[in-house]
Design a protein around this motif. Structure first.
Motif, PDB file in Angstrom:
ATOM      1  N   LEU A  84     -17.169   0.480  -2.720  1.00  0.00           N
ATOM      2  CA  LEU A  84     -15.732   0.430  -2.452  1.00  0.00           C
ATOM      3  C   LEU A  84     -15.107  -0.888  -2.885  1.00  0.00           C
ATOM      4  O   LEU A  84     -13.958  -0.925  -3.313  1.00  0.00           O
ATOM      5  N   GLY A  85     -15.855  -1.965  -2.784  1.00  0.00           N
ATOM      6  CA  GLY A  85     -15.343  -3.248  -3.246  1.00  0.00           C
ATOM      7  C   GLY A  85     -15.004  -3.229  -4.717  1.00  0.00           C
ATOM      8  O   GLY A  85     -13.999  -3.807  -5.145  1.00  0.00           O
TER       9      GLY A  85
ATOM     10  N   SER B 166       0.823  -1.216   0.000  1.00  0.00           N
ATOM     11  CA  SER B 166       0.000   0.000   0.000  1.00  0.00           C
ATOM     12  C   SER B 166       0.852   1.260   0.000  1.00  0.00           C
ATOM     13  O   SER B 166       0.366   2.339  -0.336  1.00  0.00           O
ATOM     14  N   PHE B 167       2.129   1.125   0.360  1.00  0.00           N
ATOM     15  CA  PHE B 167       3.052   2.274   0.344  1.00  0.00           C
ATOM     16  C   PHE B 167       3.945   2.254  -0.898  1.00  0.00           C
ATOM     17  O   PHE B 167       4.947   2.971  -0.947  1.00  0.00           O
ATOM     18  N   THR B 168       3.564   1.451  -1.897  1.00  0.00           N
ATOM     19  CA  THR B 168       4.391   1.326  -3.094  1.00  0.00           C
ATOM     20  C   THR B 168       3.551   1.465  -4.357  1.00  0.00           C
ATOM     21  O   THR B 168       2.318   1.436  -4.317  1.00  0.00           O
ATOM     22  N   ASP B 169       4.243   1.606  -5.477  1.00  0.00           N
ATOM     23  CA  ASP B 169       3.611   1.520  -6.797  1.00  0.00           C
ATOM     24  C   ASP B 169       3.899   0.107  -7.302  1.00  0.00           C
ATOM     25  O   ASP B 169       4.908  -0.138  -7.951  1.00  0.00           O
ATOM     26  N   TYR B 170       2.992  -0.801  -6.979  1.00  0.00           N
ATOM     27  CA  TYR B 170       3.190  -2.225  -7.284  1.00  0.00           C
ATOM     28  C   TYR B 170       2.235  -2.627  -8.399  1.00  0.00           C
ATOM     29  O   TYR B 170       1.031  -2.560  -8.255  1.00  0.00           O
ATOM     30  N   ASN B 171       2.779  -3.055  -9.528  1.00  0.00           N
ATOM     31  CA  ASN B 171       1.950  -3.421 -10.678  1.00  0.00           C
ATOM     32  C   ASN B 171       2.225  -4.841 -11.151  1.00  0.00           C
ATOM     33  O   ASN B 171       2.165  -5.129 -12.342  1.00  0.00           O
ATOM     34  N   SER B 172       2.562  -5.731 -10.221  1.00  0.00           N
ATOM     35  CA  SER B 172       2.836  -7.155 -10.499  1.00  0.00           C
ATOM     36  C   SER B 172       4.217  -7.401 -11.092  1.00  0.00           C
ATOM     37  O   SER B 172       4.643  -8.542 -11.199  1.00  0.00           O
ATOM     38  N   TYR B 173       4.891  -6.340 -11.516  1.00  0.00           N
ATOM     39  CA  TYR B 173       6.211  -6.518 -12.126  1.00  0.00           C
ATOM     40  C   TYR B 173       7.277  -5.712 -11.383  1.00  0.00           C
ATOM     41  O   TYR B 173       8.372  -6.199 -11.126  1.00  0.00           O
TER      42      TYR B 173
ATOM     43  N   MET C 294      -1.894  -2.575  -8.014  1.00  0.00           N
ATOM     44  CA  MET C 294      -2.033  -3.350  -6.788  1.00  0.00           C
ATOM     45  C   MET C 294      -1.712  -2.522  -5.542  1.00  0.00           C
ATOM     46  O   MET C 294      -2.343  -2.688  -4.494  1.00  0.00           O
ATOM     47  N   GLY C 295      -0.746  -1.649  -5.643  1.00  0.00           N
ATOM     48  CA  GLY C 295      -0.381  -0.815  -4.497  1.00  0.00           C
ATOM     49  C   GLY C 295      -1.512   0.104  -4.093  1.00  0.00           C
ATOM     50  O   GLY C 295      -1.841   0.235  -2.909  1.00  0.00           O
ATOM     51  N   TYR C 296      -2.122   0.759  -5.083  1.00  0.00           N
ATOM     52  CA  TYR C 296      -3.233   1.669  -4.801  1.00  0.00           C
ATOM     53  C   TYR C 296      -4.433   0.896  -4.267  1.00  0.00           C
ATOM     54  O   TYR C 296      -5.100   1.343  -3.325  1.00  0.00           O
ATOM     55  N   ALA C 297      -4.718  -0.274  -4.837  1.00  0.00           N
ATOM     56  CA  ALA C 297      -5.817  -1.108  -4.355  1.00  0.00           C
ATOM     57  C   ALA C 297      -5.571  -1.558  -2.913  1.00  0.00           C
ATOM     58  O   ALA C 297      -6.504  -1.605  -2.105  1.00  0.00           O
TER      59      ALA C 297
ATOM     60  N   SER D  24      -7.861  -0.793   0.378  1.00  0.00           N
ATOM     61  CA  SER D  24      -8.277  -1.897   1.245  1.00  0.00           C
ATOM     62  C   SER D  24      -7.988  -1.579   2.708  1.00  0.00           C
ATOM     63  O   SER D  24      -8.813  -1.854   3.587  1.00  0.00           O
ATOM     64  N   TRP D  25      -6.839  -0.986   2.960  1.00  0.00           N
ATOM     65  CA  TRP D  25      -6.501  -0.640   4.339  1.00  0.00           C
ATOM     66  C   TRP D  25      -7.335   0.538   4.838  1.00  0.00           C
ATOM     67  O   TRP D  25      -7.682   0.590   6.030  1.00  0.00           O
ATOM     68  N   ILE D  26      -7.679   1.455   3.972  1.00  0.00           N
ATOM     69  CA  ILE D  26      -8.593   2.535   4.370  1.00  0.00           C
ATOM     70  C   ILE D  26      -9.948   1.940   4.745  1.00  0.00           C
ATOM     71  O   ILE D  26     -10.558   2.324   5.760  1.00  0.00           O
TER      72      ILE D  26
END
Length: 300
Positions: free
Chosen positions: A251-252, A45-52, A265-268, A272-274
């Motif tokens: 929100l789901g 959640s603290f990253t820009d994670y896009n599976s790669y 994925m990072g933004y999602a 989720s944590w919010i």
């Protein structure tokens, strides 16, 4: 004495070891499939994670969420759904349980009918309601047409899509009805007898005795309704895909769209944590307030 103590300690160690060995498969599964995903989602959640690629962003995802119009719409729609669905489902469940607790011919058949929605697949039920709500050939509008009423576009009119989802959700209160029924059967008959001696009628007994007696299970169901309502997603996504005009965009779906459509994925994970924090806050507030109206039989 010393030998007896050592023997007891050895037996205790063996029991503890055996317990750990038998529980080890569950512990490993819990760590791998529950704890690890939770902690990894917090990190992502603290990253820009896009599976790669994983790039650290700090609190950027959380800041973006509060500027995102999709997140705002999803949160507003979710809050609206929870605020209406929980009271409707609770009142309907209690009233239906009260009706089913009376001695009526064919009572077992009625109880089975009301519980059936809980054993039907959510996917199958959603497609069924999509057909029922169809404004052109749906049975609901066809029934209204008999009385000269032009049925609305349940799933195409922004004013009616949320009521349609609330109706479908209320249809599935059979699970809570069973819980209320089980609790009502345990209410001491002496309480009702004493109330009758004092001249209390059926409504007075229901308000003064039944409701307080089943208040713990009502409180539990309300709490589960709040938690489940904030996670509401699948029926709305299948029937309307968030439309029309994002009026059924929850929100789901915000999480789903960002994770599996946008590959963010990072933004999602941040959303989720919010959502988790929001649910936690509402849960703590409700648990604090519920102490004022929950009554336990046998307590002074």
């Amino acid at each position: 004495m010393v030998k007896a103590k050592n023997k007891k300690r050895a037996l205790l160690r063996e029991e503890i070891t055996a317990g750990i060995v038998f529980a080890l498969p569950w512990i490993i599964g819990f760590l791998l499939f529950t704890i690890y995903p939770i902690l990894s989602s917090l990190y992502y959640s603290f990253t820009d994670y896009n599976s790669y690629v994983v790039t650290r962003l700090g609190f950027f995802n959380y800041e973006t969420a509060f500027r995102d119009v999709f997140f705002s719409d999803g949160f507003r729609n979710t809050l609206y759904f929870v605020a209406l669905n929980v009271p409707i489902s609770t009142v309907l469940g209690v009233l239906m349980a009260q009706l089913l607790s009376s001695r009526t011919f064919g009572l077992k058949v009625y109880r089975t009918i009301y519980y059936l929605p809980n054993v039907v697949s959510i996917i199958a039920a959603t497609f069924m309601w999509q057909w029922l709500f169809n404004e052109t050939f749906g049975p609901i509008n066809a029934f209204l047409q008999i009385f000269g009423i032009e049925g609305p576009g349940w799933l195409t009119d922004p004013s009616w899509v949320k009521p349609a989802l609330l109706i479908m959700s209320a249809w599935g209160v059979g699970g809570t009805i069973i819980l209320y029924l089980a609790t009502m059967t345990n209410v001491p008959a002496e309480l009702y007898e004493a109330a009758e001696i004092d001249g209390a009628g059926g409504f007075a007994k229901f308000i003064r005795i039944t409701i307080p007696a089943i208040s713990p299970i009502i409180s539990f169901n309300v709490l589960m309704g709040i938690i489940g309502g904030f996670q509401y997603f699948l029926p709305a996504y299948i029937m309307t895909a968030g439309g029309p005009g994002r009026t059924s965009f929850f929100l789901g779906q915000v999480i789903y769209e960002n994770a599996f459509r946008q590959n963010a994925m990072g933004y999602a994970s941040a959303i989720s944590w919010i959502l988790l924090i929001v649910i936690l806050c509402f849960t703590l507030i409700y648990l604090k307030l519920s102490k004022r109206f929950v009554f336990y039989l046998g307590e002074k």
